[in-house]
Motif scaffolding. Structure first.
Motif, mmCIF file in Angstrom:
data_model
loop_
_atom_site.group_PDB
_atom_site.id
_atom_site.type_symbol
_atom_site.label_atom_id
_atom_site.label_comp_id
_atom_site.label_asym_id
_atom_site.label_seq_id
_atom_site.Cartn_x
_atom_site.Cartn_y
_atom_site.Cartn_z
ATOM 1 N N SER A 191 68.204 -14.553 32.148
ATOM 2 C CA SER A 191 67.764 -13.536 33.096
ATOM 3 C C SER A 191 68.599 -13.513 34.362
ATOM 4 C CB SER A 191 66.298 -13.792 33.459
ATOM 5 O OG SER A 191 66.148 -15.081 34.046
ATOM 6 N N SER A 192 69.545 -14.416 34.497
ATOM 7 C CA SER A 192 70.278 -14.572 35.744
ATOM 8 C C SER A 192 71.506 -13.676 35.812
ATOM 9 C CB SER A 192 70.714 -16.027 35.924
ATOM 10 O OG SER A 192 69.602 -16.879 36.015
ATOM 11 N N SER A 193 71.918 -13.412 37.056
ATOM 12 C CA SER A 193 73.210 -12.800 37.316
ATOM 13 C C SER A 193 74.188 -13.919 37.658
ATOM 14 C CB SER A 193 73.116 -11.811 38.475
ATOM 15 O OG SER A 193 72.239 -10.748 38.155
ATOM 16 N N CYS A 194 75.471 -13.651 37.451
ATOM 17 C CA CYS A 194 76.477 -14.703 37.656
ATOM 18 C C CYS A 194 77.743 -14.106 38.248
ATOM 19 C CB CYS A 194 76.796 -15.398 36.334
ATOM 20 S SG CYS A 194 78.097 -16.664 36.448
ATOM 21 N N GLY B 240 82.817 -26.076 38.252
ATOM 22 C CA GLY B 240 81.635 -26.155 39.097
ATOM 23 C C GLY B 240 80.572 -25.187 38.633
ATOM 24 N N VAL B 241 79.321 -25.664 38.515
ATOM 25 C CA VAL B 241 78.208 -24.831 38.044
ATOM 26 C C VAL B 241 77.069 -24.912 39.056
ATOM 27 C CG1 VAL B 241 76.516 -24.399 36.226
ATOM 28 C CG2 VAL B 241 78.821 -25.178 35.629
ATOM 29 N N ILE C 150 84.378 -21.887 39.572
ATOM 30 C CA ILE C 150 82.961 -22.063 39.896
ATOM 31 C C ILE C 150 82.172 -20.904 39.299
ATOM 32 C CG2 ILE C 150 81.250 -22.170 41.758
ATOM 33 C CD1 ILE C 150 83.384 -23.406 43.540
ATOM 34 N N LYS C 151 81.081 -21.237 38.616
ATOM 35 C CA LYS C 151 80.128 -20.235 38.124
ATOM 36 C C LYS C 151 78.840 -20.388 38.923
ATOM 37 C CE LYS C 151 81.688 -19.569 33.347
ATOM 38 N NZ LYS C 151 81.751 -18.113 33.370
ATOM 39 N N TYR C 152 78.426 -19.325 39.579
ATOM 40 C CA TYR C 152 77.233 -19.365 40.426
ATOM 41 C C TYR C 152 76.184 -18.417 39.836
ATOM 42 C CZ TYR C 152 74.677 -20.204 44.777
ATOM 43 O OH TYR C 152 73.739 -20.590 45.687
ATOM 44 N N PHE C 153 74.996 -18.972 39.455
ATOM 45 C CA PHE C 153 73.923 -18.217 38.810
ATOM 46 C C PHE C 153 72.750 -18.022 39.776
ATOM 47 C CE2 PHE C 153 76.198 -20.313 35.386
ATOM 48 C CZ PHE C 153 76.264 -19.340 34.401
ATOM 49 N N LYS C 154 72.159 -16.828 39.758
ATOM 50 C CA LYS C 154 70.936 -16.556 40.498
ATOM 51 C C LYS C 154 70.203 -15.378 39.854
ATOM 52 C CE LYS C 154 70.046 -19.416 43.780
ATOM 53 N NZ LYS C 154 68.772 -20.170 43.721
#
Length: 614
Positions: free
Chosen positions: A42-45, A101-102, A66-70
């Protein structure tokens, strides 16, 4: 970790690249991959790369990705090229052999963006999120120093680049070929290539596969013969021809379009050569390949080739199309091509096989009598058999160029036979091989779908938005189940049909299902999605097994055969410590295996690069 808590001291990017675990890092954004996208959950990245040294060396692959999920897209860092970003409490994991990086959605990972402003009177206050916080003085000083150093740099890539949308809609960057000539290597004919060498080649593309997001596979011929290549025949081109990428069009059977025999070399192109090939190359193109690595396949032992990223210049393209018939080796190539097709005339662009044309021929007297004797509703055995064993097109396996092998062939692989130095013949319990096969599912374990996902404790080694255990007691779930499969079509009469346990777990299971693992006993929606997805894999097998468990039946096959269809898949062979070891050690402290044929190891298979398409 809350953004208001004092952070641990930040490290430089090179330290982060050699670390596993949580770090705080500051760097310049040198690449942003395609903007914000939706993950499988369900997250955006958003994916970006940072560096803090070597900013003017002309490439970005040496930085930290880096992958940033929210879940909330507004909480993602709105990074742009040339920004300086601080990321606190970032989890560094190993993915595909490289550190990454996650920032998972389940953890509050603070970020602060420092950006140049043309107004000299503007404030240097950074943009912070997901929750407001104030960077420390040391973080601010280091970030502003990096921001000042970026001002004198024109760009982070030496070669000009252009944006290309691949056939799958994913955003990639492909470098325009350099105007200056490549460093010259010896032009070599395919008949003369040897493993562990680097050569230049001129040849024609027989086939090209661009449906892999990381690489492109093409088949190259220069009309010379090498006995270490696969022996292609006219009718062996159909297994690898798929319809449209969405599966709406049925696959067409096509003959092998190139020269028959051992004249075609498979070449794998990695980035950035793959992006160039997706846009500019097609079958029948004559191309010049540079710095081609010749090696042997670990699957079948045949000679193959690859072109990897050029480390001194990561944007350099080692592929060029040949214009006209002039150039080193080009005239000789066209001469060989003309002589081959003059000696071996046939239609190269033949579409569907000649069955429809043969059907138009008037049957002879013997054929008419045989047709009259056939009862109404009968079909020819060959047609019924082919339809019965046709692979399920909703299950797609990677590596379409690898020939399909039966389970019987895999289990009796001759490469496991070995002879010691003192001429003692023995068979290795396993080898680290990969295969492509056609199977159908006849059973599975655990017996309940609710147990297909299990909690995992420890550090994450993937880039999914699901996190790892932390002080809040969060538990990460992963897929772990086993399929019992049998070979399709069945072996010839007199040969026993083989069945194999195939283990499916972790990222490969996520790739198969396209669903993130959760606690299925508490998430009925995801359980229903899993049941619907697996129905495409094994038909009514799970429903029959569920009824058998409730009805007390001993076997799900008591009420008849299940409706599972055959499908193609990729299998990986490996070994684990065998289960035959006794619980107690002998007087010498040894723990020998009671099975004389296993050498203390058990042969196993796992599924990979296989996915269920809706």
């Amino acid at each position: 970790m809350s953004g208001s808590n004092p952070p641990s001291r930040f490290v430089d990017v090179s330290t982060a690249l050699s670390t596993l675990g949580r770090v705080s890092v500051i760097g310049v954004v040198v690449d942003v991959f395609g903007g914000i996208f939706k993950s499988r959950g369900s997250s955006s990245c958003i994916t970006f790369t940072i560096k803090d040294s070597g900013l003017d060396n002309g490439h970005t692959w040496d930085g930290l990705k880096i992958k940033y999920f929210k879940d909330n897209e507004n909480a993602l860092p709105p990074v742009q090229l040339r920004d300086v970003i601080l990321v606190r409490d970032l989890m560094v994991v190993k993915r595909y052999g490289n550190q990454m990086g996650v920032a998972s959605d389940d953890n509050d990972i603070p970020w602060a963006i420092f950006r140049s402003d043309p107004d000299p009177m503007s404030s240097s206050a950074p943009l912070c999120g997901p929750s407001p916080f104030e960077p420390t003085s040391s973080e601010r000083v280091h970030a502003l120093n990096l921001l000042n150093s970026v001002a004198s740099i024109d760009g982070f890539r030496k070669a000009a680049t252009e944006h290309i949308i691949s056939s799958h809609g994913s955003f990639v960057q492909a470098a325009i070929p350099n105007s200056k000539p490549f460093t010259h290597r010896r032009l070599t004919l395919i008949q003369d290539v040897e493993e562990r060498t680097f050569v230049d080649l001129v040849g024609e593309i027989v086939k090209i596969y661009t449906n892999d997001s990381e690489k492109v596979l093409l088949y190259l011929t220069d009309y010379t013969t090498n006995e270490s290549l696969e022996n292609h025949q006219v009718d062996d081109g159909g297994d690898n021809d798929f319809g449209d990428v969405y599966g709406y069009q049925k696959r067409s059977k096509k003959n092998w379009p190139g020269p028959v025999g051992r004249m075609t070399l498979p070449v794998t192109l990695w980035e950035p050569h793959a992006s160039y090939a997706r846009q500019y190359l097609k079958p029948d193109n004559v191309i010049h390949l540079y710095n081609v690595h010749i090696k042997r396949s670990r699957i079948d032992g045949m000679v193959e080739a690859s072109i990897h990223t050029n480390r001194p210049n990561a944007n350099k393209i080692n592929v060029r199309t040949v214009d006209g018939q002039k150039g080193e080796g080009v005239e000789q190539f066209f001469q060989r091509k003309m002589e081959y097709w003059k000696a071996n005339p046939r239609k190269r662009k033949q579409g569907k096989e000649s069955e429809p044309q043969q059907a138009l021929k008037k049957p002879n007297k013997k054929q008419r009598k045989k047709a009259e004797r056939m009862e109404e509703g009968q079909v020819r055995i060959s047609h019924a058999t082919n339809k019965r064993y046709a692979p399920n097109e909703q299950i797609q396996a990677g590596n379409p160029s690898v020939p399909v092998q039966s389970l019987e062939t895999i289990l009796s692989n001759k490469f496991h036979d070995n002879v010691s130095y003192d001429n003692v013949e023995y068979r290795l319990p396993f080898q680290n091989f990969c295969y492509r096969t056609t199977v159908r599912v006849v059973d599975f374990f655990p017996p309940k779908l609710e147990d297909f996902a299990v909690p995992r404790y420890g550090n994450s080694d993937s880039d999914d938005e699901t996190g790892t255990n932390n002080s809040t007691g969060f538990v990460r779930w992963e897929w772990r189940f086993c399929l019992l499969v049998e070979s399709v079509p069945p072996p010839p009469a007199g040969q026993e049909k083989e069945r194999v346990r195939v283990f499916v777990a972790g990222p490969e299971a996520e790739h198969l299902l396209g669903i993130d693992a959760v606690d299925l006993r508490r998430n009925s929606t995801q359980l229903a999605n899993l049941r619907e997805k697996l129905f495409l894999l094994w038909g009514d097998l799970e429903e029959r097994k569920r009824d058998a468990l409730h009805g007390g039946e001993k076997s799900i096959h008591e009420s008849g055969p299940v409706s599972s269809r055959p499908f193609n898949c990729c299998l990986r062979e490996y070994g684990v410590i065998c289960r035959h070891r006794p619980d107690a050690r002998d007087a010498n402290g040894d723990s020998d295996c009671s099975d004389d044929n296993c050498f203390g190891w058990e042969r196993r298979f796992s599924m990979f690069m296989t996915t269920i398409r809706d």
